[in-house]
Design a protein around this motif. Sequence first.
Motif, PDB file in Angstrom:
ATOM      1  N   GLY A   1      41.466 120.029  49.854  1.00 16.87           N
ATOM      2  CA  GLY A   1      42.633 119.732  49.023  1.00 16.87           C
ATOM      3  C   GLY A   1      42.913 120.814  47.999  1.00 16.87           C
ATOM      4  N   SER A   2      41.860 121.339  47.381  1.00 13.91           N
ATOM      5  CA  SER A   2      42.057 122.372  46.365  1.00 13.91           C
ATOM      6  C   SER A   2      42.509 123.688  46.991  1.00 13.91           C
ATOM      7  CB  SER A   2      40.770 122.571  45.562  1.00 13.91           C
ATOM      8  OG  SER A   2      39.709 123.034  46.380  1.00 13.91           O
ATOM      9  N   GLN A   3      42.023 124.017  48.184  1.00  8.10           N
ATOM     10  CA  GLN A   3      42.484 125.230  48.856  1.00  8.10           C
ATOM     11  C   GLN A   3      43.967 125.124  49.205  1.00  8.10           C
ATOM     12  OE1 GLN A   3      40.942 128.208  49.583  1.00  8.10           O
ATOM     13  NE2 GLN A   3      39.201 127.508  48.396  1.00  8.10           N
ATOM     14  N   PHE A   4      44.378 123.945  49.668  1.00  4.30           N
ATOM     15  CA  PHE A   4      45.792 123.742  49.988  1.00  4.30           C
ATOM     16  C   PHE A   4      46.653 123.888  48.737  1.00  4.30           C
ATOM     17  CE2 PHE A   4      49.467 120.861  50.489  1.00  4.30           C
ATOM     18  CZ  PHE A   4      50.068 121.467  51.583  1.00  4.30           C
ATOM     19  N   ALA A   5      46.216 123.286  47.633  1.00  8.12           N
ATOM     20  CA  ALA A   5      46.961 123.395  46.379  1.00  8.12           C
ATOM     21  C   ALA A   5      47.030 124.847  45.916  1.00  8.12           C
ATOM     22  CB  ALA A   5      46.300 122.520  45.303  1.00  8.12           C
ATOM     23  N   ALA A   6      45.932 125.576  46.071  1.00  3.88           N
ATOM     24  CA  ALA A   6      45.914 126.987  45.681  1.00  3.88           C
ATOM     25  C   ALA A   6      46.898 127.800  46.503  1.00  3.88           C
ATOM     26  CB  ALA A   6      44.503 127.551  45.837  1.00  3.88           C
ATOM     27  N   ALA A   7      46.917 127.560  47.812  1.00  6.80           N
ATOM     28  CA  ALA A   7      47.831 128.298  48.682  1.00  6.80           C
ATOM     29  C   ALA A   7      49.280 128.053  48.276  1.00  6.80           C
ATOM     30  CB  ALA A   7      47.598 127.902  50.138  1.00  6.80           C
TER      31      ALA A   7
ATOM     32  N   THR B   1      40.072 128.743  42.950  1.00  3.84           N
ATOM     33  CA  THR B   1      40.534 129.576  44.063  1.00  3.84           C
ATOM     34  C   THR B   1      41.624 130.556  43.639  1.00  3.84           C
ATOM     35  OG1 THR B   1      39.974 127.931  45.745  1.00  3.84           O
ATOM     36  CG2 THR B   1      41.617 129.554  46.343  1.00  3.84           C
ATOM     37  N   ALA B   2      42.798 130.046  43.278  1.00  2.00           N
ATOM     38  CA  ALA B   2      43.947 130.919  43.056  1.00  2.00           C
ATOM     39  C   ALA B   2      43.662 131.981  42.000  1.00  2.00           C
ATOM     40  CB  ALA B   2      45.164 130.086  42.660  1.00  2.00           C
ATOM     41  N   LEU B   3      43.172 131.565  40.838  1.00  2.00           N
ATOM     42  CA  LEU B   3      42.939 132.516  39.751  1.00  2.00           C
ATOM     43  C   LEU B   3      41.751 133.437  40.024  1.00  2.00           C
ATOM     44  CD1 LEU B   3      43.705 133.603  37.014  1.00  2.00           C
ATOM     45  CD2 LEU B   3      42.389 131.757  35.950  1.00  2.00           C
ATOM     46  N   PRO B   4      40.548 132.912  40.331  1.00  2.00           N
ATOM     47  CA  PRO B   4      39.420 133.837  40.536  1.00  2.00           C
ATOM     48  C   PRO B   4      39.582 134.734  41.757  1.00  2.00           C
ATOM     49  CG  PRO B   4      38.774 131.586  41.051  1.00  2.00           C
ATOM     50  CD  PRO B   4      40.109 131.509  40.397  1.00  2.00           C
ATOM     51  N   PHE B   5      40.108 134.200  42.867  1.00  2.00           N
ATOM     52  CA  PHE B   5      40.316 135.044  44.044  1.00  2.00           C
ATOM     53  C   PHE B   5      41.291 136.174  43.727  1.00  2.00           C
ATOM     54  CE2 PHE B   5      39.206 131.964  47.788  1.00  2.00           C
ATOM     55  CZ  PHE B   5      37.952 131.761  47.230  1.00  2.00           C
ATOM     56  N   SER B   6      42.354 135.871  42.957  1.00  2.00           N
ATOM     57  CA  SER B   6      43.331 136.901  42.594  1.00  2.00           C
ATOM     58  C   SER B   6      42.700 137.956  41.685  1.00  2.00           C
ATOM     59  CB  SER B   6      44.535 136.260  41.903  1.00  2.00           C
ATOM     60  OG  SER B   6      45.182 135.333  42.743  1.00  2.00           O
ATOM     61  N   LEU B   7      41.918 137.511  40.727  1.00  2.00           N
ATOM     62  CA  LEU B   7      41.270 138.455  39.822  1.00  2.00           C
ATOM     63  C   LEU B   7      40.291 139.353  40.566  1.00  2.00           C
ATOM     64  CD1 LEU B   7      40.650 136.108  36.755  1.00  2.00           C
ATOM     65  CD2 LEU B   7      42.178 138.092  36.832  1.00  2.00           C
TER      66      LEU B   7
ATOM     67  N   ARG C   1      44.008 134.529  52.334  1.00  2.00           N
ATOM     68  CA  ARG C   1      42.652 133.971  52.340  1.00  2.00           C
ATOM     69  C   ARG C   1      42.680 132.466  52.101  1.00  2.00           C
ATOM     70  NH1 ARG C   1      37.699 135.752  48.209  1.00  2.00           N
ATOM     71  NH2 ARG C   1      36.126 134.348  49.112  1.00  2.00           N
ATOM     72  N   ALA C   2      43.441 132.027  51.102  1.00  2.00           N
ATOM     73  CA  ALA C   2      43.491 130.595  50.784  1.00  2.00           C
ATOM     74  C   ALA C   2      44.148 129.805  51.909  1.00  2.00           C
ATOM     75  CB  ALA C   2      44.243 130.377  49.473  1.00  2.00           C
TER      76      ALA C   2
END
Length: 305
Positions: free
Chosen positions: A183-189, A75-81, A39-40
Amino acid sequence: MSPSNIAKLLLLAAIWGTSFMLMRIAAPVFGPMLTTFGRASLATLALLAFARSRGDRLQWRHNWRPYLVIGIANTALPFSLFAWSALHIPSSYMATMNSLAPVFTALFGFLLLGERLTAMRLGAFVLGLAGVAVLVGVGPVPAEAMVVFGVLAAMGAAVSYGFAATYTRMRGNGISPIAMAAGSQFAAALCLIPFALPGLPHAAAAVQAGAAGPALLAVLVLGVVCTGIAYALFFQLISAEGATKAITVTFLVPMTASLWAWLLLDEPVTTGTVAGIAIVLAATATALRAKPAAPRVSGKAQART
């Protein structure tokens, strides 16, 4: 709000409402972390293309730190949760926990910016917890251990969103919203890669067995539509109508999520579901209406920005 922007708001609510249902389709096949990484990654491609079309410069060298922090917290933490909770609780539960984000944003305003917790904001927090208790206690799913953990995970995602919103106020000045999103989506991925790799063998087996078609489509829609296109719509609404009006989409998402899940996944919508959602949305409305009081110590908030 203009008719065209009302249409955008309703479209955004319909799009974000599907995201919880799609996670319930994809996460059992690919696992929570690989689903989130897909997703990210797809959202990154969509948002980078959008940013380039607008001429937004991301200035990676200068902005890498806020991109990283927001990427993890938003993104990374909430999407994963949420993807993990999708294994255990209905879409309506996840969407309702998601709507608590403004309540936790007010709490982080107190913790990080020194804003006083007014009686109205404190009441919103208590009311939100009461709504969660009602939803879990009399909702359509028995309150077994994994259901409770699923609800707590989804609530943890809302806590993370609240921190991300507050951090953006503290460190996001001077960065365009689209650049921040891309930028934050890229960092999350990037951060999700080591956590997603262990899920590849299981995903490959599902693909070889021919059982991954709906899940692949779900991840594609999650990344491109529910994250990439939805972010673009949301930022357009903020630009045209202001953040206060744009955030009212929060009130529509639990209803659209419940409707999509009822129509396509046959998830039940009971009186307990409606009651819990109504109480949580009342808490969200209270948090959004309450104006922050002056900082506890003069100049504290400014010193931290």
